[in-house]
Design a protein around this motif. Structure first.
Motif, PDB file in Angstrom:
ATOM      1  N   GLU A   1      44.431  44.685  20.728  1.00  0.00           N
ATOM      2  CA  GLU A   1      43.877  45.710  19.855  1.00  0.00           C
ATOM      3  C   GLU A   1      44.671  45.611  18.554  1.00  0.00           C
ATOM      4  O   GLU A   1      45.897  45.695  18.584  1.00  0.00           O
ATOM      5  CB  GLU A   1      44.105  47.107  20.452  1.00  0.00           C
ATOM      6  CG  GLU A   1      43.228  47.417  21.632  1.00  0.00           C
ATOM      7  CD  GLU A   1      43.460  48.832  22.135  1.00  0.00           C
ATOM      8  OE1 GLU A   1      43.892  49.699  21.359  1.00  0.00           O
ATOM      9  OE2 GLU A   1      43.222  49.066  23.327  1.00  0.00           O
TER      10      GLU A   1
ATOM     11  N   LEU B   1      42.107  36.835  20.398  1.00  0.00           N
ATOM     12  CA  LEU B   1      41.017  37.768  20.124  1.00  0.00           C
ATOM     13  C   LEU B   1      41.602  39.010  19.468  1.00  0.00           C
ATOM     14  O   LEU B   1      42.423  39.710  20.069  1.00  0.00           O
ATOM     15  CB  LEU B   1      40.310  38.159  21.425  1.00  0.00           C
ATOM     16  CG  LEU B   1      39.232  39.238  21.255  1.00  0.00           C
ATOM     17  CD1 LEU B   1      38.049  38.724  20.447  1.00  0.00           C
ATOM     18  CD2 LEU B   1      38.766  39.754  22.616  1.00  0.00           C
TER      19      LEU B   1
ATOM     20  N   TYR C   1      35.174  49.842  28.017  1.00  0.00           N
ATOM     21  CA  TYR C   1      36.206  48.932  27.490  1.00  0.00           C
ATOM     22  C   TYR C   1      36.564  47.794  28.465  1.00  0.00           C
ATOM     23  O   TYR C   1      36.503  46.611  28.098  1.00  0.00           O
ATOM     24  CB  TYR C   1      37.401  49.813  27.105  1.00  0.00           C
ATOM     25  CG  TYR C   1      38.652  49.175  26.572  1.00  0.00           C
ATOM     26  CD1 TYR C   1      39.370  48.208  27.290  1.00  0.00           C
ATOM     27  CD2 TYR C   1      39.196  49.582  25.353  1.00  0.00           C
ATOM     28  CE1 TYR C   1      40.551  47.664  26.810  1.00  0.00           C
ATOM     29  CE2 TYR C   1      40.380  49.047  24.866  1.00  0.00           C
ATOM     30  CZ  TYR C   1      41.056  48.092  25.604  1.00  0.00           C
ATOM     31  OH  TYR C   1      42.226  47.558  25.120  1.00  0.00           O
TER      32      TYR C   1
HETATM   33  N1  IYR Z   1      43.350  45.471  26.472  1.00  0.00           N
HETATM   34  C1  IYR Z   1      44.062  44.789  25.384  1.00  0.00           C
HETATM   35  C2  IYR Z   1      43.143  44.346  24.308  1.00  0.00           C
HETATM   36  C3  IYR Z   1      42.109  43.398  24.770  1.00  0.00           C
HETATM   37  C4  IYR Z   1      42.474  42.314  25.501  1.00  0.00           C
HETATM   38  C5  IYR Z   1      41.556  41.385  25.885  1.00  0.00           C
HETATM   39  I1  IYR Z   1      42.304  39.897  26.989  1.00  0.00           I
HETATM   40  C6  IYR Z   1      40.206  41.543  25.539  1.00  0.00           C
HETATM   41  O1  IYR Z   1      39.258  40.624  25.908  1.00  0.00           O
HETATM   42  C7  IYR Z   1      39.846  42.638  24.823  1.00  0.00           C
HETATM   43  C8  IYR Z   1      40.800  43.557  24.475  1.00  0.00           C
HETATM   44  C9  IYR Z   1      45.136  45.764  24.840  1.00  0.00           C
HETATM   45  O2  IYR Z   1      45.571  46.629  25.596  1.00  0.00           O
HETATM   46  O3  IYR Z   1      45.563  45.597  23.705  1.00  0.00           O
END
Ligand code: IYR
Length: 333
Positions: free
Chosen positions: A37, A66, A154
């Motif tokens: 994020e 990402l 999410y």
């Molecule tokens: N959940 C993550 C952010 C995140 C990670 C992935 I791997 C994704 O495909 C999408 C979002 C966090 O806590 O920052």
């Protein structure tokens, strides 16, 4: 170091061993990712998963970062405009930290997460997942006290990202493991493969060695810290002369964060570590690996204060390029 060692060093968990071994046997061109994020400034937790991405690049993997702008939005981190701005800065800091731009694919979630096909798959996953399972998956990730519907969507999107970015390996800190376990269960229900996952450890709170270091509470180390900030934080860190501060506690709730940072941050990035000491205290100590430094701390050969001094110096060196990048982007506005 062989590919298997590069994949598995400094990890808390791999799912599954056999799948990771198969990837290590033929790593060339395989694709791995971490999602983040976007937040304004990289902190030591981001740097830990980035170290694993650097290991994977060395093993021959293609690496995707990402910048999960839609996820940040769903987790209540701001408006799309605010998040887009922060995502850009985060990308520059990863590059400054050492993720080579020409070898790393930086993607924004919003580039593909609104596509009709993605959204249709998402709705199918929603039908396959109980609300309570989705909520549990978010226990270490959600912000705020009440769980919003957006936070149940999410983890399903996080699962689909692995499919849509065409990945062979999903990497994350241990706080992501429940999302990945959900992904392993639910993706096969809509005829996609269960993803292979690798989880990095969490660094304990610097001041107490208890729980995890987080950007929202307690002391953390980030790219915004000055040299003096780092010295001060490291000097105040909990560092008993042992790897295992409470040996009777099976859950190992208390850690030595100074040793953890040497193990997970310093030794992966520096071939040798020199602890400077005045001649009268025995002169400099040189270490080629983490184990010999930890042994010396336990035996009393290395004093915690000297270990902290060296740690602050090496951390400062790791952070300096990102710090310069932050200053440059602020001046440029
Ligand atoms: N959940 C993550 C952010 C995140 C990670 C992935 I791997 C994704 O495909 C999408 C979002 C966090 O806590 O920052």
């Amino acid at each position: 170091m062989d590919a298997h060692e590069l994949l598995t060093r400094n990890v808390s968990e791999v799912v599954t061993e056999a799948e990771v071994e198969a990837l290590a046997d033929d790593p060339e061109g395989k694709r791995a990712y971490v999602g983040y994020e976007p937040s304004g400034v990289l902190h030591i937790g981001h740097m830990l998963t980035a170290n694993k991405l650097i290991d994977l690049q060395e093993a021959g993997f293609e690496v995707v970062v990402l910048l999960a702008d839609v996820h940040a939005y769903l987790n209540g981190k701001g408006t799309f405009e605010e998040i887009a701005d922060v995502a850009e800065r985060m990308r520059d800091q990863f590059v400054a930290y050492g993720l080579d731009e020409s070898q790393t694919e930086f993607r924004l979630g919003s580039e593909f997460q609104f596509d009709r096909e993605y959204v249709t798959d998402l709705h199918q996953l929603e039908l396959e997942t109980s609300l309570s399972r989705a909520e549990r998956a978010m226990s270490e990730i959600k912000s705020g006290d009440t769980v919003k519907v957006s936070q149940a969507v999410y983890p399903l999107m996080q699962a689909l990202d692995i499919v849509y970015l065409d990945l062979d390996l999903a990497v994350g800190g241990m706080e992501q493991r429940k999302v990945h376990m959900l992904a392993r269960d639910v993706l096969p229900k809509i005829d996609y493969d269960a993803p292979t996952c690798l989880h990095t450890p969490l660094i304990a709170d610097l001041g107490t060695g208890i729980g995890k270091m987080s950007s929202s509470e307690g002391v953390t180390i980030s790219m915004e810290d000055s040299t003096e900030d780092i010295e001060q934080k490291v000097n105040g860190a909990f560092c008993p002369p042992t790897r295992d501060p409470d040996p009777d506690d099976e859950g190992r709730e208390r850690e030595n964060p100074v040793l953890q940072i040497f193990e997970y941050h310093v030794f992966p990035r520096f071939e040798t570590v020199v602890v400077e000491r005045p001649e009268q205290y025995g002169g400099d100590l040189t270490y080629d690996d983490y184990e010999s430094l930890a042994d010396d701390l336990e035996s009393g050969e290395l004093h915690p204060a000297d270990a902290k001094g060296a740690l602050a110096t090496y951390l400062d060196e790791l952070i300096a390029p990102g710090r310069a990048q932050i200053v440059e982007s602020r001046d440029g506005r």
